[in-house]
Design an enzyme around this catalytic site. Structure first.
Site, PDB file in Angstrom:
ATOM      1  N   ASP A 207       0.842  -1.195   0.000  1.00  0.00           N
ATOM      2  CA  ASP A 207       0.000   0.000   0.000  1.00  0.00           C
ATOM      3  C   ASP A 207       0.879   1.247   0.000  1.00  0.00           C
ATOM      4  O   ASP A 207       1.664   1.450   0.920  1.00  0.00           O
ATOM      5  CB  ASP A 207      -0.881  -0.034   1.249  1.00  0.00           C
ATOM      6  CG  ASP A 207      -1.870   1.121   1.324  1.00  0.00           C
ATOM      7  OD1 ASP A 207      -1.839   2.023   0.469  1.00  0.00           O
ATOM      8  OD2 ASP A 207      -2.695   1.103   2.261  1.00  0.00           O
ATOM      9  N   GLY A 233      -2.087  -4.525  -2.087  1.00  0.00           N
ATOM     10  CA  GLY A 233      -2.054  -3.080  -1.981  1.00  0.00           C
ATOM     11  C   GLY A 233      -3.001  -2.554  -0.920  1.00  0.00           C
ATOM     12  O   GLY A 233      -3.224  -3.186   0.107  1.00  0.00           O
ATOM     13  N   HIS A 234      -3.597  -1.387  -1.214  1.00  0.00           N
ATOM     14  CA  HIS A 234      -4.416  -0.693  -0.229  1.00  0.00           C
ATOM     15  C   HIS A 234      -5.705  -1.439   0.099  1.00  0.00           C
ATOM     16  O   HIS A 234      -6.218  -1.344   1.212  1.00  0.00           O
ATOM     17  CB  HIS A 234      -4.751   0.713  -0.749  1.00  0.00           C
ATOM     18  CG  HIS A 234      -5.567   1.523   0.201  1.00  0.00           C
ATOM     19  ND1 HIS A 234      -5.079   1.966   1.411  1.00  0.00           N
ATOM     20  CD2 HIS A 234      -6.855   1.975   0.126  1.00  0.00           C
ATOM     21  CE1 HIS A 234      -6.010   2.666   2.035  1.00  0.00           C
ATOM     22  NE2 HIS A 234      -7.096   2.675   1.288  1.00  0.00           N
ATOM     23  N   PHE A 235      -6.249  -2.169  -0.863  1.00  0.00           N
ATOM     24  CA  PHE A 235      -7.481  -2.939  -0.665  1.00  0.00           C
ATOM     25  C   PHE A 235      -7.135  -4.434  -0.714  1.00  0.00           C
ATOM     26  O   PHE A 235      -7.342  -5.098  -1.732  1.00  0.00           O
ATOM     27  CB  PHE A 235      -8.514  -2.605  -1.744  1.00  0.00           C
ATOM     28  CG  PHE A 235      -9.160  -1.262  -1.592  1.00  0.00           C
ATOM     29  CD1 PHE A 235     -10.306  -1.107  -0.825  1.00  0.00           C
ATOM     30  CD2 PHE A 235      -8.635  -0.147  -2.230  1.00  0.00           C
ATOM     31  CE1 PHE A 235     -10.921   0.128  -0.703  1.00  0.00           C
ATOM     32  CE2 PHE A 235      -9.231   1.091  -2.111  1.00  0.00           C
ATOM     33  CZ  PHE A 235     -10.384   1.238  -1.339  1.00  0.00           C
TER      34      PHE A 235
END
Length: 269
Positions: A207, A233-235
């Site tokens: 992320d 990553g972020h999700f």
């Protein structure tokens, strides 16, 4: 209770909920201004993290929920920490997935956001980038090594939502108010050190917004925290949904059982 992030909604848990619902009752509300919740204009509803937390608190009270485990992601972290601070006795287990509460977890882009906090009028490009179609897609795809796992409908739906009338004002207000979360980090960390709730950290290590250092920093205040850095990553649920669900189910089974046995022994005494 599952608390979502920006610019998503409870829809971000669509693949996780069926895997957890076989054992647990789940609540995944949309914050005001997100998903299918009402989005009153800022003069009618103060878009601050304090107010979002108050709204979630009212929801829990309306549902007569006095004890819960909490999953926090992105914006869900400051909302969730406010709920915890207001009612510490309600928390059973804390699960954070890229839900940051450490200065060390803020990626490079936050230096530009800090300039926006200092003078929003002088930095409209920050909110422009924050709401742009490119930025919305990249929140999902930056840092992934498995782009084929991603459903483009995820960010096209988010782009459509952010394009609705009033969304720029709503999201600008929340982004500006985010500085109150950073200011609260030391108090939240002190609470964790004092109360030591069972905590699972399942973090997308790639992320660029809330970097991996934000995950490992939990160990400073919670030496017993279970920390997993996922190749995502972020999700993380976009590509590590099954792995996340397995971690949650194992962790909650362990700690909720221990808690239930302790409560039973206390009652028998």
């Amino acid at each position: 209770m599952l608390l979502h992030g920006f610019p998503s909604s409870s829809r971000s848990f669509d693949t996780l909920i069926p895997l957890l619902a076989t054992r647990y009752h789940l609540i995944a509300p949309d914050f005001p201004g997100f998903g299918h919740s009402d989005a009153p204009p800022p003069p009618a509803y103060a878009y601050t993290f304090d107010h979002l937390a108050q709204t979630m608190d009212h929801l829990l009270e309306a549902l007569n929920i006095e004890r819960y485990s909490l999953y926090i992601h992105d914006y869900g972290a400051p909302v969730g920490m406010r709920l915890i601070m207001a009612h510490p006795e309600r928390l059973q287990v804390l699960i954070t997935q890229n839900g940051n509460i450490y200065q060390a977890g803020l990626g490079a882009k936050w230096s530009k956001i800090a300039q926006y906090w200092a003078d929003p009028a002088a930095h409209p490009e920050v909110i422009d980038a924050f709401l742009s179609p490119e930025g919305t897609e990249q929140r999902h795809t930056l840092g992934t090594s498995h782009p084929e796992c991603y459903n483009p409908d995820t960010w096209t739906d988010e782009i459509a939502h952010l394009s609705k009338p009033g969304q720029r004002e709503i999201q600008a207000a929340l982004l500006y108010d985010y500085q109150t979360n950073v200011a609260a980090y030391p108090a939240w960390q002190a609470w964790l050190r004092q109360h030591r709730p069972p905590t699972l950290v399942a973090w997308g290590a790639n992320d660029p917004s809330f970097i991996a250092a934000g995950a490992t920093a939990f160990r400073n205040d919670l030496p017993d925290a279970e920390i997993h850095l996922l190749d995502a990553g972020h999700f993380p649920l976009d590509e590590k949904n099954d792995e996340t669900a397995a971690l949650i189910l194992t962790f909650m089974a362990k700690h909720l059982l221990s808690s239930a046995l302790a409560e039973r022994e206390g009652a028998e005494r």
